[in-house]
Enzyme design. Sequence first.
Site, PDB file in Angstrom:
ATOM      1  N   CYS A  81       0.858  -1.147   0.066  1.00 17.78           N
ATOM      2  CA  CYS A  81       0.093  -0.007   0.114  1.00 17.78           C
ATOM      3  C   CYS A  81       0.809   1.299   0.208  1.00 17.78           C
ATOM      4  CB  CYS A  81      -0.906  -0.020   1.199  1.00 17.78           C
ATOM      5  SG  CYS A  81      -2.037  -1.396   1.474  1.00 17.78           S
ATOM      6  N   ASP A  82       0.310   2.433  -0.429  1.00 15.04           N
ATOM      7  CA  ASP A  82       0.962   3.715  -0.193  1.00 15.04           C
ATOM      8  C   ASP A  82      -0.270   4.842   0.206  1.00 15.04           C
ATOM      9  OD1 ASP A  82       3.580   5.211  -0.948  1.00 15.04           O
ATOM     10  OD2 ASP A  82       1.718   6.285  -1.698  1.00 15.04           O
ATOM     11  N   SER A  83      -0.009   5.416   0.863  1.00 14.54           N
ATOM     12  CA  SER A  83      -0.979   6.512   1.432  1.00 14.54           C
ATOM     13  C   SER A  83      -0.534   7.802   1.274  1.00 14.54           C
ATOM     14  CB  SER A  83      -1.339   6.279   2.864  1.00 14.54           C
ATOM     15  OG  SER A  83      -2.058   4.844   3.179  1.00 14.54           O
TER      16      SER A  83
END
Length: 222
Positions: A81-83
Amino acid sequence: MTRLVLGSASPGRLKVLRDAGIEPLVIASHVDEDVVIAALGPDAVPSDVVCVLAAAKAAQVATTLTGTQRIVAADCVVVACDSMLYIEGRLLGKPASIDEAREQWRSMAGRAGQLYTGHGVIRLQDNKTVYRAAETAITTVYFGTPSASDLEAYLASGESLRVAGGFTLDGLGGWFIDGVQGNPSNVIGLSLPLLRSLVQRCGLSVAALWAGNAGGPAHKQQ
């Protein structure tokens, strides 16, 4: 047994999965985010930025597994994931310094922003990729206005330097969040509803992952 491999060293993402009944194998991804973002160009929209980064992280971890962890790669699902936070026309990742975190908080206080989390999923069977997808989940975050002393105390904790946008929902930063619209786990770094959908599309049920991954300590590799 299908293993879920979390391609992230984020304590928040690990906790989301553990609370949802999954004990993943943790293998932190190593992707040069600046290079990936630069390749997208200045006109890339937030949802594409986090989605491409998440896909790149999942691909890097999958390559590691097929090269050095072939027993795991025989049957696993890689999740990375990347936020980032989009607010006032700016896309914010982790602050580089306390001063930057302070500036971010001053711009966020009393406003609403969108937390974008890209999810990259790769299904490996017999050391080959049989399914690959990447999508983005979005949650609106309504920020409160911390007092000057509370903000300085929060910055001194160091928490703001470890998370996208310089805030948490499930930590000290939660005191300064007035509410969210959308899935709360997405703000922590991993949307369970989106992950459920992606897992189901690759031919698995989330219940199978509970049975296959719960019950033992997390195995972390760097």
